[in-house]
Scaffold this active site. Structure first.
Site, mmCIF file in Angstrom:
data_model
loop_
_atom_site.group_PDB
_atom_site.id
_atom_site.type_symbol
_atom_site.label_atom_id
_atom_site.label_comp_id
_atom_site.label_asym_id
_atom_site.label_seq_id
_atom_site.Cartn_x
_atom_site.Cartn_y
_atom_site.Cartn_z
ATOM 1 N N ASP A 72 0.845 -1.093 -0.165
ATOM 2 C CA ASP A 72 -0.010 0.101 -0.027
ATOM 3 C C ASP A 72 0.995 1.290 0.018
ATOM 4 O OD1 ASP A 72 -2.512 1.528 0.299
ATOM 5 O OD2 ASP A 72 -1.837 2.189 2.392
ATOM 6 N N GLU A 87 -2.419 -1.384 -5.863
ATOM 7 C CA GLU A 87 -3.447 -1.024 -6.340
ATOM 8 C C GLU A 87 -3.337 -0.247 -7.450
ATOM 9 O OE1 GLU A 87 -5.755 0.858 -2.247
ATOM 10 O OE2 GLU A 87 -4.144 1.925 -2.660
ATOM 11 N N CYS A 100 -12.017 -9.245 9.663
ATOM 12 C CA CYS A 100 -13.782 -9.796 9.720
ATOM 13 C C CYS A 100 -14.405 -9.499 8.432
ATOM 14 C CB CYS A 100 -14.304 -9.261 10.755
ATOM 15 S SG CYS A 100 -14.571 -7.539 11.101
ATOM 16 N N CYS A 137 -12.023 -0.892 14.207
ATOM 17 C CA CYS A 137 -13.100 -1.939 13.775
ATOM 18 C C CYS A 137 -14.006 -1.919 14.920
ATOM 19 C CB CYS A 137 -12.877 -3.426 13.431
ATOM 20 S SG CYS A 137 -14.049 -4.391 12.873
ATOM 21 N N ASP A 148 -2.073 1.698 7.260
ATOM 22 C CA ASP A 148 -1.578 1.388 5.907
ATOM 23 C C ASP A 148 -1.327 -0.379 5.914
ATOM 24 O OD1 ASP A 148 -1.032 3.814 4.795
ATOM 25 O OD2 ASP A 148 0.611 4.178 6.689
#
Length: 544
Positions: free
Chosen positions: A339, A430, A490, A507, A522
């Protein structure tokens, strides 16, 4: 193991140049640039009064031409162009057009020979003093410049049309209630957000009425600027920082680390240095293998390059490219997700395909470039004042930023490829090359522009790609959608996650092992990128 071809570039630096040699090289580059610009302007003047008659089908994207009698050859053929240079317009076929305005015929208009004379206002020999072969190559350079400029202009026109279409959608949304659809309100939202009825399925969170109005104004200014730029007369001056040479022009003396180019500089000797010590035994073996590969290439040529160094002076290089076969790995134990960001230069995380979890090697690369560019901005502001002490020294400091950025990117790319090679993993990143520009807002603050310039995705990703392919490591580009908003453990989406800051991901799913824990954003994004590549979901391109 299977073999795959990749292009390798080797650059030799020309060193220890005397002032006379520097002046001679510099003059030749300037003469080459002058002749190319002259040729480009004359070709544009010739082609200005020709009109393309083809029409492209939307479905097949093929050119269609009307049939008729060619005004030059008198045969019934497809008419491709209308020539308006000789008074009355003449509709001509492809063969006649190439015979009058093709690359080979136009080249003959510029270069005189013993058997062929050219007009004084078209003769390149009167403009610049160059090697005879370069006189014949300059029209090709000019055609390439014209083609690149026309392609860029078409792209800009296409972007203007797209922006106008988007602006009309926003105007319809603002003026007509039937043309806008309300998005469901979120707990923290005060005003209702809307999208155009044609984009109900898009993941966009929508715009408020004030936001729509700002969009209309911002896009109007953007369109006005773009149309103003398109209306200007375009004269492209060739910088002349690259000259194509035949490889047999260059003669090497490895014992003395010198080269001569008799076709250009007679018996002038130029001292060189390469990626390894020429005088050592390993260096001699390296260059012997390298010359053997170069000589086997069907298109045997090299480039003489002029670059501006950190101190503002010119440096000269001799660059060779050749195709080499590398062993491509077929078996991989996992994937190294990379990333590339702004606050951190990059995050590389190994994701094991058997255990289905992230494990070592894990590396978060800091971004020293951020500090360098921030310091550069301060220096620019300082130098913009009328009186600054030690102005020359400050300018020297400014010029030294680019080499540091290059070195940092090379070092990071090398480390990432070594990690993948050690872990027997392929690399996934990406695909942001086209997405960044398309998602830019019409109006950006200075701060937003500054932080966008910190982002070195293209530079770093291309270096990683180049170094990985040399090692036979596969590269996979995936879609960037929601990699930074989804939990890597998850799979919770952006509604069940939050970002307290740019560097932290949290999260909110009670069943997740990362519940209410602050983890590196990251790291989280890198794992998501690796999982996408391993699951073969949202893959854009695969190299090797």
């Amino acid at each position: 193991m299977n073999m795959s071809k990749t292009t390798i570039s080797v650059k030799l630096k020309i060193i220890d140049l005397s002032s006379e040699k520097k002046e001679f090289l510099d003059n030749y580059f300037n003469e080459y640039a002058k002749a190319t610009t002259f040729c480009q302007l004359r070709i544009r003047r010739l082609l200005r009064n020709t009109h393309w008659l083809g029409k492209k089908e939307k479905s097949s994207k093929k050119w269609i031409f009307e049939s008729g009698i060619c005004d030059l050859c008198g045969e019934n053929k497809e008419l491709v162009n209308e020539d308006r240079n000789s008074g009355e317009p003449a509709k001509i076929c492809k063969r006649c057009y190439n015979g009058r305005y093709g690359n080979q015929m136009i080249r003959k208009l510029f270069v005189s020979t013993k058997k062929r004379e050219v007009q004084e206002n078209m003769d390149i020999r009167r403009v610049a003093k160059l090697n005879n072969t370069h006189y014949h190559r300059i029209p090709e350079e000019a055609f390439d410049m014209i083609k690149a400029a026309d392609t860029a202009e078409k792209r800009r026109k296409k972007n203007v049309e797209y922006d106008k279409k988007r602006q009309m959608e926003f105007i319809e949304m603002f003026n007509d209630e039937k043309k806008r659809a309300a998005r469901p309100k979120k707990p923290n939202e005060r005003e209702t957000r809307y999208v155009h009825i044609s984009k109900l399925e898009s993941p966009s969170k929508g715009y408020t009425l004030n936001g729509i109005k700002r969009k209309i104004d911002g896009m109007g200014k953007k369109i006005e600027r773009a149309e103003k730029g398109l209306s200007r007369k375009k004269i492209f001056g060739y910088q002349g920082n690259r000259i194509k040479l035949d490889s047999n022009w260059v003669r090497f003396d490895l014992a003395e680390s010198e080269i001569t180019i008799p076709s250009l500089f007679k018996e002038m000797k130029l001292r060189i240095t390469g990626p390894t010590n020429v005088h050592s035994k390993s260096g001699q073996i390296y260059f012997a293998e390298w010359f053997e590969r170069i000589n086997k290439q069907p298109n045997n040529y090299c480039y003489l390059i002029r670059k501006t160094s950190s101190n503002g002076k010119y440096e000269y290089y001799l660059q060779y490219t050749y195709e080499a076969e590398v062993e491509a790995n077929k078996e991989y134990a996992g994937c190294l997700g990379v990333d590339i960001g702004c606050s951190k230069l990059a995050a590389a995380v190994y994701y094991d395909s058997k255990n289905k979890k992230a494990q070592k090697p894990i590396e978060i690369f800091t971004n020293p470039i951020k500090k360098i560019k921030m310091r550069r901005e301060k220096l620019i502001k300082l130098l913009s004042r009328v009186k600054v002490r030690h102005r020359r020294r400050k300018l020297m400091q400014l010029s030294k930023t680019e080499p540091i950025i290059d070195y940092t990117c090379h070092k990071t790319a090398r480390k990432i490829v070594e990690m993948a090679n050690t872990a027997k993993a392929f690399i996934s990143m990406e695909n942001l090359e086209t997405g960044i520009k398309q998602k830019q807002q019409a109006r950006e603050t200075k701060k937003q522009k500054f932080y966008r310039n910190m982002f070195l995705f293209r530079k770093l990703s291309k270096l990683i790609e180049y170094k990985a392919l040399l090692k036979g490591i596969k590269i996979v580009y995936v879609k960037p959608d929601y990699t930074s908003q989804t939990c890597s453990s998850c799979g919770a989406d952006k509604e069940k996650t939050e970002r307290p800051s740019q560097a932290i991901f949290r999260c909110l799913n009670p069943t997740c092992r990362y519940y209410q824990r602050d983890i590196n954003a990251d790291f989280n994004a890198a794992v998501n990128i690796a999982k996408k590549a391993l699951n073969n979901t949202e893959v854009v391109t695969t190299l090797l």
